[in-house]
Design a protein around this motif. Structure first.
Motif, PDB file in Angstrom:
ATOM      1  N   GLU A  35      39.819  42.672  46.617  1.00 59.38           N
ATOM      2  CA  GLU A  35      40.526  43.721  47.356  1.00 59.38           C
ATOM      3  C   GLU A  35      41.550  44.350  46.413  1.00 59.38           C
ATOM      4  OE1 GLU A  35      43.336  44.322  51.302  1.00 59.38           O
ATOM      5  OE2 GLU A  35      41.763  42.790  51.310  1.00 59.38           O
ATOM      6  N   VAL A  36      41.399  45.628  46.179  1.00 61.01           N
ATOM      7  CA  VAL A  36      42.208  46.331  45.178  1.00 61.01           C
ATOM      8  C   VAL A  36      43.050  47.411  45.835  1.00 61.01           C
ATOM      9  CG1 VAL A  36      42.129  47.655  43.033  1.00 61.01           C
ATOM     10  CG2 VAL A  36      40.364  45.923  43.484  1.00 61.01           C
ATOM     11  N   LYS A  37      44.348  47.407  45.505  1.00 61.18           N
ATOM     12  CA  LYS A  37      45.256  48.471  45.952  1.00 61.18           C
ATOM     13  C   LYS A  37      46.099  48.909  44.759  1.00 61.18           C
ATOM     14  CE  LYS A  37      45.807  46.632  50.685  1.00 61.18           C
ATOM     15  NZ  LYS A  37      45.291  47.737  51.499  1.00 61.18           N
ATOM     16  N   LEU A  38      46.786  50.031  44.877  1.00 62.55           N
ATOM     17  CA  LEU A  38      47.692  50.471  43.823  1.00 62.55           C
ATOM     18  C   LEU A  38      48.918  49.552  43.814  1.00 62.55           C
ATOM     19  CD1 LEU A  38      47.560  54.357  44.236  1.00 62.55           C
ATOM     20  CD2 LEU A  38      46.438  52.959  42.513  1.00 62.55           C
ATOM     21  N   MET A  39      49.207  48.990  42.643  1.00 56.30           N
ATOM     22  CA  MET A  39      50.264  47.983  42.551  1.00 56.30           C
ATOM     23  C   MET A  39      51.355  48.389  41.568  1.00 56.30           C
ATOM     24  SD  MET A  39      49.851  44.017  41.287  1.00 56.30           S
ATOM     25  CE  MET A  39      49.858  44.436  39.548  1.00 56.30           C
ATOM     26  N   ASP A  40      52.584  48.020  41.905  1.00 61.17           N
ATOM     27  CA  ASP A  40      53.694  48.116  40.968  1.00 61.17           C
ATOM     28  C   ASP A  40      53.570  46.911  40.036  1.00 61.17           C
ATOM     29  OD1 ASP A  40      56.226  47.676  39.689  1.00 61.17           O
ATOM     30  OD2 ASP A  40      57.142  49.026  41.151  1.00 61.17           O
ATOM     31  N   VAL A  41      53.195  47.149  38.793  1.00 61.82           N
ATOM     32  CA  VAL A  41      52.865  46.063  37.868  1.00 61.82           C
ATOM     33  C   VAL A  41      54.041  45.113  37.654  1.00 61.82           C
ATOM     34  CG1 VAL A  41      52.125  45.512  35.526  1.00 61.82           C
ATOM     35  CG2 VAL A  41      51.121  47.467  36.710  1.00 61.82           C
ATOM     36  N   VAL A  75      52.308  45.639  46.224  1.00 65.43           N
ATOM     37  CA  VAL A  75      51.544  46.853  46.512  1.00 65.43           C
ATOM     38  C   VAL A  75      52.488  48.041  46.544  1.00 65.43           C
ATOM     39  CG1 VAL A  75      50.132  48.039  48.228  1.00 65.43           C
ATOM     40  CG2 VAL A  75      49.769  45.594  47.789  1.00 65.43           C
ATOM     41  N   PHE A  76      52.168  49.054  45.766  1.00 62.45           N
ATOM     42  CA  PHE A  76      52.998  50.261  45.692  1.00 62.45           C
ATOM     43  C   PHE A  76      52.548  51.287  46.729  1.00 62.45           C
ATOM     44  CE2 PHE A  76      53.606  54.577  43.930  1.00 62.45           C
ATOM     45  CZ  PHE A  76      54.988  54.585  43.792  1.00 62.45           C
ATOM     46  N   TYR A  77      51.212  51.355  46.945  1.00 68.28           N
ATOM     47  CA  TYR A  77      50.658  52.323  47.896  1.00 68.28           C
ATOM     48  C   TYR A  77      49.518  51.646  48.642  1.00 68.28           C
ATOM     49  CZ  TYR A  77      48.738  56.681  49.737  1.00 68.28           C
ATOM     50  OH  TYR A  77      48.281  57.681  50.571  1.00 68.28           O
ATOM     51  N   ASP A  78      49.647  51.531  49.950  1.00 69.63           N
ATOM     52  CA  ASP A  78      48.682  50.745  50.726  1.00 69.63           C
ATOM     53  C   ASP A  78      47.651  51.571  51.479  1.00 69.63           C
ATOM     54  OD1 ASP A  78      50.244  51.855  52.680  1.00 69.63           O
ATOM     55  OD2 ASP A  78      50.791  49.969  53.643  1.00 69.63           O
ATOM     56  N   LYS A  79      47.587  52.851  51.204  1.00 68.99           N
ATOM     57  CA  LYS A  79      46.632  53.695  51.921  1.00 68.99           C
ATOM     58  C   LYS A  79      45.336  53.954  51.153  1.00 68.99           C
ATOM     59  CE  LYS A  79      49.938  56.218  54.827  1.00 68.99           C
ATOM     60  NZ  LYS A  79      50.424  57.572  55.220  1.00 68.99           N
ATOM     61  N   LEU A  80      45.205  53.342  49.994  1.00 75.06           N
ATOM     62  CA  LEU A  80      43.953  53.420  49.251  1.00 75.06           C
ATOM     63  C   LEU A  80      43.518  51.993  48.932  1.00 75.06           C
ATOM     64  CD1 LEU A  80      41.716  54.978  47.821  1.00 75.06           C
ATOM     65  CD2 LEU A  80      43.153  55.051  45.775  1.00 75.06           C
ATOM     66  N   THR A  81      42.406  51.581  49.504  1.00 78.86           N
ATOM     67  CA  THR A  81      41.924  50.208  49.328  1.00 78.86           C
ATOM     68  C   THR A  81      40.472  50.220  48.861  1.00 78.86           C
ATOM     69  OG1 THR A  81      43.369  49.475  51.134  1.00 78.86           O
ATOM     70  CG2 THR A  81      41.624  47.970  50.433  1.00 78.86           C
ATOM     71  N   LEU A  82      40.204  49.460  47.815  1.00 78.30           N
ATOM     72  CA  LEU A  82      38.846  49.315  47.291  1.00 78.30           C
ATOM     73  C   LEU A  82      38.445  47.850  47.457  1.00 78.30           C
ATOM     74  CD1 LEU A  82      39.694  51.230  44.030  1.00 78.30           C
ATOM     75  CD2 LEU A  82      38.218  52.144  45.803  1.00 78.30           C
ATOM     76  N   ILE A  83      37.385  47.608  48.196  1.00 83.55           N
ATOM     77  CA  ILE A  83      36.935  46.246  48.463  1.00 83.55           C
ATOM     78  C   ILE A  83      35.527  46.069  47.909  1.00 83.55           C
ATOM     79  CG2 ILE A  83      36.439  44.523  50.228  1.00 83.55           C
ATOM     80  CD1 ILE A  83      38.442  45.958  52.036  1.00 83.55           C
ATOM     81  N   TYR A  84      35.335  45.009  47.125  1.00 78.11           N
ATOM     82  CA  TYR A  84      34.023  44.728  46.535  1.00 78.11           C
ATOM     83  C   TYR A  84      33.603  43.303  46.890  1.00 78.11           C
ATOM     84  CZ  TYR A  84      35.523  48.726  43.755  1.00 78.11           C
ATOM     85  OH  TYR A  84      35.983  49.954  43.358  1.00 78.11           O
ATOM     86  N   LEU A  85      32.369  43.162  47.346  1.00 76.74           N
ATOM     87  CA  LEU A  85      31.823  41.855  47.703  1.00 76.74           C
ATOM     88  C   LEU A  85      30.627  41.564  46.798  1.00 76.74           C
ATOM     89  CD1 LEU A  85      31.846  42.354  51.587  1.00 76.74           C
ATOM     90  CD2 LEU A  85      33.534  41.097  50.235  1.00 76.74           C
ATOM     91  N   GLU A  86      30.746  40.539  45.955  1.00 77.03           N
ATOM     92  CA  GLU A  86      29.674  40.173  45.030  1.00 77.03           C
ATOM     93  C   GLU A  86      28.712  39.215  45.749  1.00 77.03           C
ATOM     94  OE1 GLU A  86      31.680  39.967  40.706  1.00 77.03           O
ATOM     95  OE2 GLU A  86      32.713  38.787  42.219  1.00 77.03           O
ATOM     96  N   LEU A  87      27.643  39.749  46.300  1.00 74.21           N
ATOM     97  CA  LEU A  87      26.710  38.972  47.106  1.00 74.21           C
ATOM     98  C   LEU A  87      26.059  37.803  46.358  1.00 74.21           C
ATOM     99  CD1 LEU A  87      25.095  41.895  49.112  1.00 74.21           C
ATOM    100  CD2 LEU A  87      26.489  40.050  50.052  1.00 74.21           C
ATOM    101  N   PRO A  88      25.695  37.954  45.074  1.00 78.79           N
ATOM    102  CA  PRO A  88      25.044  36.835  44.380  1.00 78.79           C
ATOM    103  C   PRO A  88      25.896  35.571  44.317  1.00 78.79           C
ATOM    104  CG  PRO A  88      24.712  38.865  43.156  1.00 78.79           C
ATOM    105  CD  PRO A  88      25.717  39.167  44.232  1.00 78.79           C
ATOM    106  N   LYS A  89      27.214  35.707  44.421  1.00 81.31           N
ATOM    107  CA  LYS A  89      28.095  34.540  44.323  1.00 81.31           C
ATOM    108  C   LYS A  89      28.216  33.776  45.640  1.00 81.31           C
ATOM    109  CE  LYS A  89      31.312  35.995  40.673  1.00 81.31           C
ATOM    110  NZ  LYS A  89      32.735  36.272  40.412  1.00 81.31           N
TER     111      LYS A  89
END
Length: 298
Positions: free
Chosen positions: A139-145, A150-164
């Motif tokens: 689960e990826v969001k824009l972050m203050d390093v 989380v710096f901005y919570d209105k953009l979320t990228l979620i990736y599910l690796e099915l083979p794992k």
């Protein structure tokens, strides 16, 4: 057609049939709610046009597998990605810009945006995480390093690796576990597993049952399945060719390195003889090609 009771969700037709149709909207709602793990609860979805043109005629268009909006006006892009692409992450971020730009309003506008979620079901594994077999949900969001927040919570990228995902039926606990299990294994099953008693999975297996398809649906699914298999075969062939080429190249490099090492050992043996005869280092270097430092260390 081979003996297969349930549809393969990895195919283009299969994925859109199960999650991209008004008839099966409840399946997508359940899947997204399981994915969001209580962050919010979606009660309804509206399917949107999945083909998007750029702002100008020169800009690239985007075609999403599934594109929808929930009852709060938040946007969801849901895609099945079967093969790794060199710039997959770039493509994913690029796709997320379309629902962002579409929210722009003419005239007075304060730039308030609704949240955008991009969900990728991946039939491959990220290279950087290939050794972390338990880490399949990103689960990826824009972050203050610096602050690690989380710096901005209105953009979320979620990736599910099915083979794992390798949990067995007996190990399924959460709704997300069940969805991952079903998506990965449904096409290999002959009946709905006894442990999946939730009503939504009864609906899922009913929708996925090929015997209930119309003749037109069967033809479209068979064409999509063929395209999926052809693509997999192409990738596998390319990988095998690359592997064989690597072995062949490795053998050549090994022979080359072996010859070079043998030649150097011969020079060292000659240099030792010359050195034991009391010849100057400069002379030995001239006839063997070894450096003065290498000769001194003999």
């Amino acid at each position: 057609m081979e003996k297969q009771r349930y549809i393969l969700p990895y195919t283009d037709f299969g994925f859109k049939y199960l999650f991209g149709s008004e008839l099966n909207k409840d399946l997508l709602i359940s899947f997204l709610n399981a994915l969001l793990q209580g962050e919010q609860v979606i009660t309804d979805l509206t399917y949107l046009n999945n083909e998007h043109l750029g702002a100008t005629q020169w800009e690239r268009k985007a075609i999403f597998d599934v594109y929808c909006k929930n009852d709060k006006g938040e946007y969801f892009i849901v895609e099945m990605q079967n093969a790794y692409q060199k710039f997959f992450k770039d493509r994913s971020v690029f796709y997320s810009t379309f629902p962002i730009r579409e929210q722009a309003k003419q005239g007075d506008w304060d730039f308030e945006l609704k949240a955008v979620y991009t969900v990728g079901l991946l039939n491959f594994v990220f290279d950087e995480d290939k050794d972390s077999q338990d880490y399949y949900h990103h689960e990826v969001k824009l972050m203050d390093v610096k602050r690690k927040k989380v710096f901005y919570d209105k953009l979320t990228l979620i990736y599910l690796e099915l083979p794992k995902f390798n949990k067995t039926e007996d190990e399924l606990v959460t709704m997300m576990d069940k969805w991952m299990y079903v998506l990965k294994n449904v096409s290999r099953l002959l009946d709905k597993p006894a442990s999946l008693q939730d009503r939504v999975f009864t609906r899922f297996f009913e929708a996925a049952d090929i015997k209930k398809f119309t003749p037109e649906d069967v033809l479209q699914y068979e064409a999509s399945l063929k395209a999926y298999r052809d693509n997999n075969n192409t990738i596998q062939t390319a990988e095998e060719k690359g592997y064989n080429k690597g072995i062949k190249k490795g053998r050549k490099e090994g022979i080359k390195q072996g010859k070079a090492e043998g030649a150097k050992q011969e020079k060292i043996a000659i240099a030792k003889d010359m050195k034991s005869d009391g010849l100057p280092v400069a002379t030995i270097a001239k006839y063997t090609g070894l450096t003065a430092e290498e000769i001194t260390e003999l």
